[in-house]
Design an enzyme around this catalytic site. Sequence first.
Site, PDB file in Angstrom:
ATOM      1  N   GLU A 174       0.830  -1.220   0.000  1.00  9.42           N
ATOM      2  CA  GLU A 174       0.000   0.000   0.000  1.00  9.42           C
ATOM      3  C   GLU A 174       0.863   1.267   0.000  1.00  9.42           C
ATOM      4  O   GLU A 174       0.771   2.116   0.892  1.00  9.42           O
ATOM      5  CB  GLU A 174      -0.955  -0.009   1.191  1.00  9.42           C
ATOM      6  N   GLU A 366      -5.412  -8.325  -1.388  1.00 12.43           N
ATOM      7  CA  GLU A 366      -6.095  -8.176  -0.098  1.00 12.43           C
ATOM      8  C   GLU A 366      -7.550  -7.868  -0.361  1.00 12.43           C
ATOM      9  O   GLU A 366      -7.865  -6.967  -1.149  1.00 12.43           O
ATOM     10  CB  GLU A 366      -5.514  -7.020   0.723  1.00 12.43           C
TER      11      GLU A 366
HETATM   12  C1  BG6 Z   1      -4.415  -3.136   4.724  1.00 13.13           C
HETATM   13  C2  BG6 Z   1      -3.072  -3.587   5.226  1.00 13.13           C
HETATM   14  O1  BG6 Z   1      -4.463  -1.772   4.849  1.00 13.13           O
HETATM   15  O2  BG6 Z   1      -5.552  -3.494   5.400  1.00 13.13           O
HETATM   16  C3  BG6 Z   1      -3.104  -4.763   6.171  1.00 13.13           C
HETATM   17  O3  BG6 Z   1      -2.202  -3.870   4.167  1.00 13.13           O
HETATM   18  C4  BG6 Z   1      -4.306  -4.632   7.088  1.00 13.13           C
HETATM   19  O4  BG6 Z   1      -1.888  -4.850   6.840  1.00 13.13           O
HETATM   20  C5  BG6 Z   1      -5.563  -4.643   6.231  1.00 13.13           C
HETATM   21  O5  BG6 Z   1      -4.369  -5.604   8.078  1.00 13.13           O
HETATM   22  C6  BG6 Z   1      -6.856  -4.632   7.010  1.00 13.13           C
HETATM   23  O6  BG6 Z   1      -6.858  -3.591   7.929  1.00 13.13           O
HETATM   24  P1  BG6 Z   1      -7.123  -3.861   9.454  1.00 13.13           P
HETATM   25  O7  BG6 Z   1      -6.905  -2.571  10.098  1.00 13.13           O
HETATM   26  O8  BG6 Z   1      -8.525  -4.338   9.553  1.00 13.13           O
HETATM   27  O9  BG6 Z   1      -6.148  -4.895   9.893  1.00 13.13           O
END
Ligand code: BG6
Length: 472
Positions: A174, A366
Amino acid sequence: MNTSTPFPPSFLWGGATAANQVEGAYAEGGKGLSVQDVMPQGIVGPRTAAPTPDNLKLEAVDFYHRYAEDIALFAKMGFRVYRFSIAWSRIFPLGDESEPNEEGLAFYDRVLDELEKHGIEPLVTISHYETPLHLAETYDGWTDRRLIGFYENYARTLFERYGSRVRYWLTFNEINSLLHAPFMSGGINTPKEELSDAQLYQAMHHELVASARATRIAHEIAPNAQIGCMVLSMPTYPLTPSPADALAVMDFDHSNLVYGDVHTRGAYPGYFLRTLGEKGIELEITDEDREDLTHTVDFVSFSYYMSVAQTADPEKKVAGAGNIMGGVPNPTLPASEWGWQIDPVGLRLVLNQFWDRWQKPLFIVENGLGAKDELVEVDGVKTVIDDYRIAYLNDHLVQVGEAIADGVEVLGYTSWGCIDIVSASTAQLSKRYGFIYVDRNDDGSGTLERFEKKSFGWYAEVIRTNGASLTR
Ligand code: BG6
């Protein structure tokens, strides 16, 4: 079941994690501290001077010791790919040494051995929000040009060691979050309020150069390697049909798309130069930087959780929950328990936007639903009936299929937090994304035992049928 599927036979189905959220063992194997070791409350709270016992990431879910068991569970679901990050401070504990820590390198050898045993393709993130703390405290992280050299040394070490075993690499997780979360994303120690725009944009430039240089080096050392950038995607709707709101969308889009534009085109776009000019910023860009930037990526990867709306009306600019990038809530969409708005169609839109713009293969690395889970017993077996997660993933994957039918080239999909992990934004364990439940709670209690959720069997079937089992 409909047996037709838009997903190509080569589609890489799998899951994703990051070292700091899953490994634990924060001081084992010669590992140095990373910025995460002093962020017990994620990005919502202040950093601490040293690691504190309330920081769940210090033990996380103990993947460092349980990786073989966990990878076997991924294999049971049929994963074809597993995205994980290498903890920079395991390899270079301080970040600025010239020689790597052999014990750290050996750990990832063992992880790769295990993946190979199960025929799972690795997808490695080189830097995932875990800059060595020493680089933050001594150099102020990526504001300092010397970070390019330290990262180059680290990336070169990884390509030399694992280049023959790892095909897919991501340079920075990111990368477009840098301006919004300077400490977590860029290891920048100076508090955000004290940083000037010029410092932040210079840090961004250093990361972009480092990413391009790593791409060049990877292509030299490991000719089969595929190097990708990784951006946080945030499809954006105008809050009203007014031209002013449409322009607000364009400006917001530009502030995110510039990273992919540089990674795929090898130079800064005009709109970005205009922004710099209007802010009176003159970046320090050397001839070597310009040459480095021309080494463009092989594919673009991205995270997708939610979309936002934008408005030009200052009175309506009320930020939505859990969104570090800005934007306002879209009144037409539901939200998760953490206020993240749920928008499967947004995924199809962003896939089309990126493909139309960059014409590079895309990888969704993701996506998922952070939710509270309840462990129950069904026929004597402990599980979680996570129909809400199944619905979320199903609906998003249907939209991936739509985008593929639109002609978008999609390499694969790795669901975020395929095993429960510590949240990045809030540092909670109760914000669970996994197909695998881990018995650990926000107060640190729990046995760390693993249990298959209902979504575990559901995802296994999606993979087995190459997406034909999805409910359209
Ligand atoms: C992304 C990141 O922003 O979102 C991850 O790359 C992160 O590291 C994921 O875990 C989800 O966000 P969160 O805050 O729910 O863990």
